[in-house]
Design a protein around this motif. Structure first.
Motif, PDB file in Angstrom:
ATOM      1  N   ARG A  26       0.646  -1.215   0.056  1.00 24.68           N
ATOM      2  CA  ARG A  26       0.029  -0.076  -0.011  1.00 24.68           C
ATOM      3  C   ARG A  26       0.880   1.255  -0.043  1.00 24.68           C
ATOM      4  O   ARG A  26       0.618   2.326  -0.795  1.00 24.68           O
ATOM      5  N   MET A  27       1.842   1.146   0.817  1.00 25.98           N
ATOM      6  CA  MET A  27       2.793   2.306   0.780  1.00 25.98           C
ATOM      7  C   MET A  27       3.576   2.429  -0.685  1.00 25.98           C
ATOM      8  O   MET A  27       3.931   3.834  -0.992  1.00 25.98           O
ATOM      9  N   ALA A  28       3.867   1.742  -1.130  1.00 23.69           N
ATOM     10  CA  ALA A  28       4.494   1.552  -2.575  1.00 23.69           C
ATOM     11  C   ALA A  28       3.880   2.447  -3.714  1.00 23.69           C
ATOM     12  O   ALA A  28       4.764   3.313  -4.385  1.00 23.69           O
ATOM     13  N   ARG A  29       2.746   2.471  -3.497  1.00 24.77           N
ATOM     14  CA  ARG A  29       1.959   3.484  -4.582  1.00 24.77           C
ATOM     15  C   ARG A  29       1.933   4.796  -4.200  1.00 24.77           C
ATOM     16  O   ARG A  29       2.014   5.665  -5.261  1.00 24.77           O
ATOM     17  N   ARG A  30       2.290   5.325  -2.899  1.00 22.27           N
ATOM     18  CA  ARG A  30       2.524   6.613  -2.435  1.00 22.27           C
ATOM     19  C   ARG A  30       3.853   7.205  -2.833  1.00 22.27           C
ATOM     20  O   ARG A  30       3.963   8.131  -3.097  1.00 22.27           O
ATOM     21  N   TRP A  31       4.695   6.242  -2.908  1.00 20.69           N
ATOM     22  CA  TRP A  31       6.055   6.624  -2.745  1.00 20.69           C
ATOM     23  C   TRP A  31       6.925   5.868  -3.981  1.00 20.69           C
ATOM     24  O   TRP A  31       7.624   5.014  -3.649  1.00 20.69           O
ATOM     25  N   PRO A  32       6.465   6.289  -5.220  1.00 16.89           N
ATOM     26  CA  PRO A  32       7.164   5.692  -6.306  1.00 16.89           C
ATOM     27  C   PRO A  32       8.824   6.017  -6.099  1.00 16.89           C
ATOM     28  O   PRO A  32       9.263   7.028  -5.755  1.00 16.89           O
ATOM     29  N   ALA A  33       9.440   4.993  -6.826  1.00 15.67           N
ATOM     30  CA  ALA A  33      10.953   5.170  -6.726  1.00 15.67           C
ATOM     31  C   ALA A  33      11.433   6.064  -7.730  1.00 15.67           C
ATOM     32  O   ALA A  33      10.619   6.076  -8.785  1.00 15.67           O
ATOM     33  N   PRO A  34      12.397   6.827  -7.555  1.00 16.00           N
ATOM     34  CA  PRO A  34      12.793   7.755  -8.344  1.00 16.00           C
ATOM     35  C   PRO A  34      13.404   6.982  -9.820  1.00 16.00           C
ATOM     36  O   PRO A  34      13.979   5.993  -9.538  1.00 16.00           O
ATOM     37  N   GLU A  35      13.634   7.653 -10.872  1.00 10.56           N
ATOM     38  CA  GLU A  35      14.106   7.228 -12.058  1.00 10.56           C
ATOM     39  C   GLU A  35      15.594   6.943 -11.568  1.00 10.56           C
ATOM     40  O   GLU A  35      16.165   7.542 -11.143  1.00 10.56           O
ATOM     41  N   ARG A  36      15.920   5.661 -12.191  1.00 15.26           N
ATOM     42  CA  ARG A  36      17.577   5.247 -11.963  1.00 15.26           C
ATOM     43  C   ARG A  36      18.373   5.990 -12.879  1.00 15.26           C
ATOM     44  O   ARG A  36      18.185   5.926 -13.978  1.00 15.26           O
ATOM     45  N   THR A  37      19.404   6.621 -12.508  1.00 17.05           N
ATOM     46  CA  THR A  37      20.391   7.086 -13.043  1.00 17.05           C
ATOM     47  C   THR A  37      21.564   6.598 -12.815  1.00 17.05           C
ATOM     48  O   THR A  37      21.910   6.058 -11.920  1.00 17.05           O
ATOM     49  N   ALA A  38      22.635   6.596 -14.028  1.00 18.53           N
ATOM     50  CA  ALA A  38      23.868   5.991 -13.862  1.00 18.53           C
ATOM     51  C   ALA A  38      24.649   6.758 -12.915  1.00 18.53           C
ATOM     52  O   ALA A  38      24.543   8.009 -13.190  1.00 18.53           O
ATOM     53  N   SER A  39      25.318   6.278 -11.962  1.00 16.86           N
ATOM     54  CA  SER A  39      26.254   7.068 -11.230  1.00 16.86           C
ATOM     55  C   SER A  39      27.593   7.414 -11.982  1.00 16.86           C
ATOM     56  O   SER A  39      28.148   6.401 -12.643  1.00 16.86           O
ATOM     57  N   ARG A  40      28.151   8.320 -11.553  1.00 14.65           N
ATOM     58  CA  ARG A  40      29.410   8.647 -12.176  1.00 14.65           C
ATOM     59  C   ARG A  40      30.363   8.631 -11.119  1.00 14.65           C
ATOM     60  O   ARG A  40      30.142   8.999 -10.000  1.00 14.65           O
ATOM     61  N   PRO A  41      31.681   8.509 -11.369  1.00 12.66           N
ATOM     62  CA  PRO A  41      32.802   8.181 -10.504  1.00 12.66           C
ATOM     63  C   PRO A  41      32.949   9.604 -10.298  1.00 12.66           C
ATOM     64  O   PRO A  41      32.742  10.491 -10.746  1.00 12.66           O
ATOM     65  N   VAL A  42      33.429   9.583  -8.932  1.00  8.95           N
ATOM     66  CA  VAL A  42      33.990  11.092  -8.268  1.00  8.95           C
ATOM     67  C   VAL A  42      35.382  11.097  -8.347  1.00  8.95           C
ATOM     68  O   VAL A  42      36.114  10.071  -7.882  1.00  8.95           O
ATOM     69  N   SER A  43      35.736  12.266  -8.553  1.00  5.14           N
ATOM     70  CA  SER A  43      37.244  12.548  -8.699  1.00  5.14           C
ATOM     71  C   SER A  43      37.791  12.419  -7.383  1.00  5.14           C
ATOM     72  O   SER A  43      37.378  13.012  -6.375  1.00  5.14           O
ATOM     73  N   PRO A  44      38.948  11.866  -7.195  1.00  2.00           N
ATOM     74  CA  PRO A  44      39.749  11.927  -5.872  1.00  2.00           C
ATOM     75  C   PRO A  44      40.015  13.251  -5.178  1.00  2.00           C
ATOM     76  O   PRO A  44      39.896  13.404  -4.098  1.00  2.00           O
TER      77      PRO A  44
END
Length: 73
Positions: free
Chosen positions: A31-49
């Motif tokens: 029941r809660m899943a309908r209220r809080w849809p998951a955000p669209e999945r985005t590709a994560s980018r590497p972080v510069s050291p």
């Protein structure tokens, strides 16, 4: 094993009832899943050291973790 204090099999548990069991929990989640849809999945980018800096841990938290046993003890 049956919980004598829990609701009967025909009676649905009250909202927020901690004795409802796994089926009740799964129903609540569905029941809660309908209220809080998951955000669209985005590709994560590497972080510069160069952007990674130190991690600050409050002294109180460090003492708490230091007093805990290591994993596997």
């Amino acid at each position: 094993m049956t919980n004598p204090k829990g609701p009967s099999a025909t009676e649905p548990p009250a909202p927020g009832d901690l004795e409802g069991g796994l089926d009740s929990l799964r129903g609540d989640c569905a029941r809660m899943a309908r209220r809080w849809p998951a955000p669209e999945r985005t590709a994560s980018r590497p972080v510069s050291p160069s952007r990674i800096h130190r991690v600050a841990v409050p002294e109180r938290s460090a003492r708490l973790l230091d007093g805990m046993s290591d994993y596997g003890d």
